[in-house]
Design a protein around this motif. Structure first.
Motif, PDB file in Angstrom:
ATOM      1  N   GLY A 124     -27.151 -80.110 -45.772  1.00  0.00           N
ATOM      2  CA  GLY A 124     -26.058 -81.064 -45.612  1.00  0.00           C
ATOM      3  C   GLY A 124     -26.470 -82.443 -46.079  1.00  0.00           C
ATOM      4  O   GLY A 124     -27.633 -82.841 -45.943  1.00  0.00           O
ATOM      5  N   ARG A 238     -24.585 -72.601 -42.228  1.00  0.00           N
ATOM      6  CA  ARG A 238     -24.613 -74.053 -41.979  1.00  0.00           C
ATOM      7  C   ARG A 238     -23.217 -74.568 -41.652  1.00  0.00           C
ATOM      8  O   ARG A 238     -23.038 -75.410 -40.749  1.00  0.00           O
ATOM      9  CB  ARG A 238     -25.167 -74.773 -43.209  1.00  0.00           C
ATOM     10  CG  ARG A 238     -25.108 -76.303 -43.177  1.00  0.00           C
ATOM     11  CD  ARG A 238     -25.898 -76.875 -42.020  1.00  0.00           C
ATOM     12  NE  ARG A 238     -26.140 -78.302 -42.131  1.00  0.00           N
ATOM     13  CZ  ARG A 238     -25.249 -79.259 -41.896  1.00  0.00           C
ATOM     14  NH1 ARG A 238     -24.019 -78.940 -41.543  1.00  0.00           N
ATOM     15  NH2 ARG A 238     -25.599 -80.538 -42.007  1.00  0.00           N
ATOM     16  N   SER A 242     -22.048 -76.267 -38.096  1.00  0.00           N
ATOM     17  CA  SER A 242     -21.362 -77.560 -38.057  1.00  0.00           C
ATOM     18  C   SER A 242     -20.081 -77.470 -37.255  1.00  0.00           C
ATOM     19  O   SER A 242     -19.764 -78.361 -36.451  1.00  0.00           O
ATOM     20  CB  SER A 242     -21.058 -78.037 -39.485  1.00  0.00           C
ATOM     21  OG  SER A 242     -22.239 -78.277 -40.210  1.00  0.00           O
ATOM     22  N   GLU A 278     -19.338 -86.898 -38.319  1.00  0.00           N
ATOM     23  CA  GLU A 278     -20.179 -86.125 -39.224  1.00  0.00           C
ATOM     24  C   GLU A 278     -21.662 -86.387 -38.966  1.00  0.00           C
ATOM     25  O   GLU A 278     -22.495 -85.475 -39.008  1.00  0.00           O
ATOM     26  CB  GLU A 278     -19.830 -86.463 -40.676  1.00  0.00           C
ATOM     27  CG  GLU A 278     -20.346 -85.462 -41.690  1.00  0.00           C
ATOM     28  CD  GLU A 278     -19.870 -85.747 -43.103  1.00  0.00           C
ATOM     29  OE1 GLU A 278     -20.198 -84.959 -44.003  1.00  0.00           O
ATOM     30  OE2 GLU A 278     -19.176 -86.770 -43.305  1.00  0.00           O
ATOM     31  N   VAL A 281     -22.880 -84.476 -35.750  1.00  0.00           N
ATOM     32  CA  VAL A 281     -23.135 -83.057 -35.989  1.00  0.00           C
ATOM     33  C   VAL A 281     -24.438 -82.871 -36.754  1.00  0.00           C
ATOM     34  O   VAL A 281     -25.263 -82.019 -36.420  1.00  0.00           O
ATOM     35  CB  VAL A 281     -21.968 -82.414 -36.765  1.00  0.00           C
ATOM     36  CG1 VAL A 281     -22.336 -81.004 -37.228  1.00  0.00           C
ATOM     37  CG2 VAL A 281     -20.714 -82.375 -35.906  1.00  0.00           C
ATOM     38  N   SER A 282     -24.649 -83.680 -37.781  1.00  0.00           N
ATOM     39  CA  SER A 282     -25.827 -83.531 -38.625  1.00  0.00           C
ATOM     40  C   SER A 282     -27.118 -83.793 -37.855  1.00  0.00           C
ATOM     41  O   SER A 282     -28.093 -83.043 -37.967  1.00  0.00           O
ATOM     42  CB  SER A 282     -25.740 -84.479 -39.829  1.00  0.00           C
ATOM     43  OG  SER A 282     -26.833 -84.272 -40.706  1.00  0.00           O
TER      44      SER A 282
END
Length: 480
Positions: A124, A238, A242, A278, A281-282
């Protein structure tokens, strides 16, 4: 009279002319490719074939406690720093420990993290391994702060010990055990509890574990996005991770409005309030990955090396028996107990040196960089080979020998870098060592181990590394 003219000789002449023209163009391209115009003091080396360079040779599998035939032959021919063409880019390969440290400690100044696009597709675009500058500092500070705090929390140590004891009971139930798989379950369940407050009994736990297993298989596979390939499965895994973590975070944000706090990483992250959806989550995936993959690999390596060395197992067992005698029956381990496990720490350090969880890193030169007599051109890829220093005879006596006693000399810590270094030092380093130490405490005290040199009859429960315990160690040589 109509005269017939054969077109075959004309066509043949045209074909030969085109072939010669293509050949000349190819030779010119190849010559330019090999020369790679630039400063004359670029390290010597071989650029291999156009386009593919020497990538296939570099990626030939080999044991993680060796450099492999590619690096051995190139170092012998060109020296410990040489040029090549790998992963689609002109590359400087460094098997020199001093240069490796120079690269790692000049992150963001002279060099920056630069991984191939397939790695970006899997990890990601916001992974801490890939981002730079202020964004990297922001994401890393959140991760490091939580991991550092968790390591010293009594409830964290208690939970790790609880899962370790549970794992001991699980081993008793099977006559054969894939230890690496058990290690992966153990480390994932520890991280799920302290990142997401998910217990092993939760139906979500095995689902997340399976997605991570798929994720990692694709991470070290050929990057072909073909339906059913490990790489394609990893990209999809992935995406599922997520989605799963995004949903957990959203639900937690709703509950947070009524004052429900669980004290895990999600709470910690939400309280800081400086990450967008975002990024949340990462960074959660990054922490799960750092605490799961690194620790499970380390635990498997430690057990593997102990099984090959009865004398090490004996000393390890003596240390943990002495520690247990100082405690009451059933009394849990404390942070102070962990700090007293000196020989255990040496065993872990030596396993990291010999086992090489991370073989090399991807960096890129931000400008022309002069190091000693070498010039590393701007824009070139740079690969610091961590394994090379760990197996360097000029740095370590008998480097291929597993010998924890060498760590009595603390200066050796400056000669290894198993988790990288500088601004990108793996944030899971300390927590990996802590979990491994607690797990080993219970493993060496609860099981008699039949090692490779032990033919004596033994009472149950015991671990027979030649029959009962299948050590499934995945190759670490090509991890990026």
């Amino acid at each position: 009279m109509v005269v017939g003219i054969s077109l075959l000789p004309i066509a043949l002449a045209i074909f030969i002319g085109l072939a010669l023209s293509f050949l000349l163009h190819f030779l010119k391209l190849f010559s330019s490719f090999v020369k790679q115009e630039g400063p004359s003091n670029i390290p010597s080396g071989s650029m291999g074939w156009p386009f593919i360079g020497e990538t296939l040779g570099y990626l030939i599998p080999h044991k993680s406690n060796s450099m492999g035939s590619y690096l051995e032959s190139h170092c012998s021919r060109y020296g410990r720093v040489f040029k090549s063409h790998l992963f689609g880019h002109p590359t400087i390969v460094s098997c020199d420990h001093e240069l490796n440290l120079f690269i790692l400690h000049n992150e963001g100044n002279l060099f920056q993290s630069s991984y191939p696009k397939p790695v970006l597709d899997i990890l990601g675009k916001l992974s801490m391994m890939l981002v730079h500058g202020d964004l990297h500092k922001k994401l890393r500070s959140v991760a490091v702060g939580f991991i550092g705090e968790s390591r010293s929390r009594p409830d964290f140590l208690l939970y790790v010990e609880k899962l370790s004891i549970s794992a001991m009971e699980s081993l008793r139930e099977h006559r054969q055990v894939g230890f690496y798989k058990e290690a992966k379950k153990f480390t994932m369940y520890v991280m799920l509890k302290y990142v997401l407050d998910v217990e092993p009994e939760d139906p979500l736990a095995p689902k997340i574990l399976q997605d991570f297993l798929t994720f990692m298989k694709g991470f070290v596979s050929i990057p072909l996005y073909v339906p059913g390939s490990p790489y394609a499965k990893a990209v999809k895994a992935r995406a599922r991770l997520s989605s799963t973590l995004g949903q957990i975070i959203k639900e937690r944000e709703k509950k947070g409005t009524v004052g429900i706090k669980k004290g895990d990483f999600i709470d910690e992250m939400l309280q800081k309030g400086n990450l967008n959806d975002e990024e949340k989550v990462s960074v959660a995936i990054d922490i799960l990955l750092a605490g799961y993959e690194t620790t499970s690999g380390l635990l498997a390596l430690v057990v593997y090396f102990i099984a090959q060395s009865p004398s090490v197992l004996h000393q390890l067992k003596e240390e943990h028996q002495a520690l247990r005698r100082r405690k009451k029956d059933g009394e849990p381990l404390s942070l102070g107990d962990y700090k007293q496990m000196e020989y255990t720490s040496n065993v872990i350090s030596e396993s990291l040196r010999c086992g090489n969880l991370v073989k090399f890193l991807h960096r890129k030169a931000l400008q022309d960089v002069k190091f000693k007599e070498y010039i590393i051109p701007q824009g070139w890829q740079v690969l610091p080979i961590l394994t090379a220093a760990h197996l360097d005879q000029s740095l370590h006596q008998n480097p291929s020998e597993f010998d924890p006693s060498r760590w009595a000399d603390r200066a050796i810590s400056k000669k290894v870098s198993p988790f990288g270094g500088g601004l990108r030092l793996c944030p899971g380093t300390d927590i990996a060592r802590l979990e491994t130490s607690i797990f080993l405490h219970h493993l060496v005290l609860n099981y008699r181990w039949k090692t490779k040199d032990d033919e004596s009859p033994m009472s149950y429960p015991y671990l027979d590394f030649k029959r009962d315990l299948q050590l499934e160690i995945e190759p670490a040589e090509n991890r990026m």
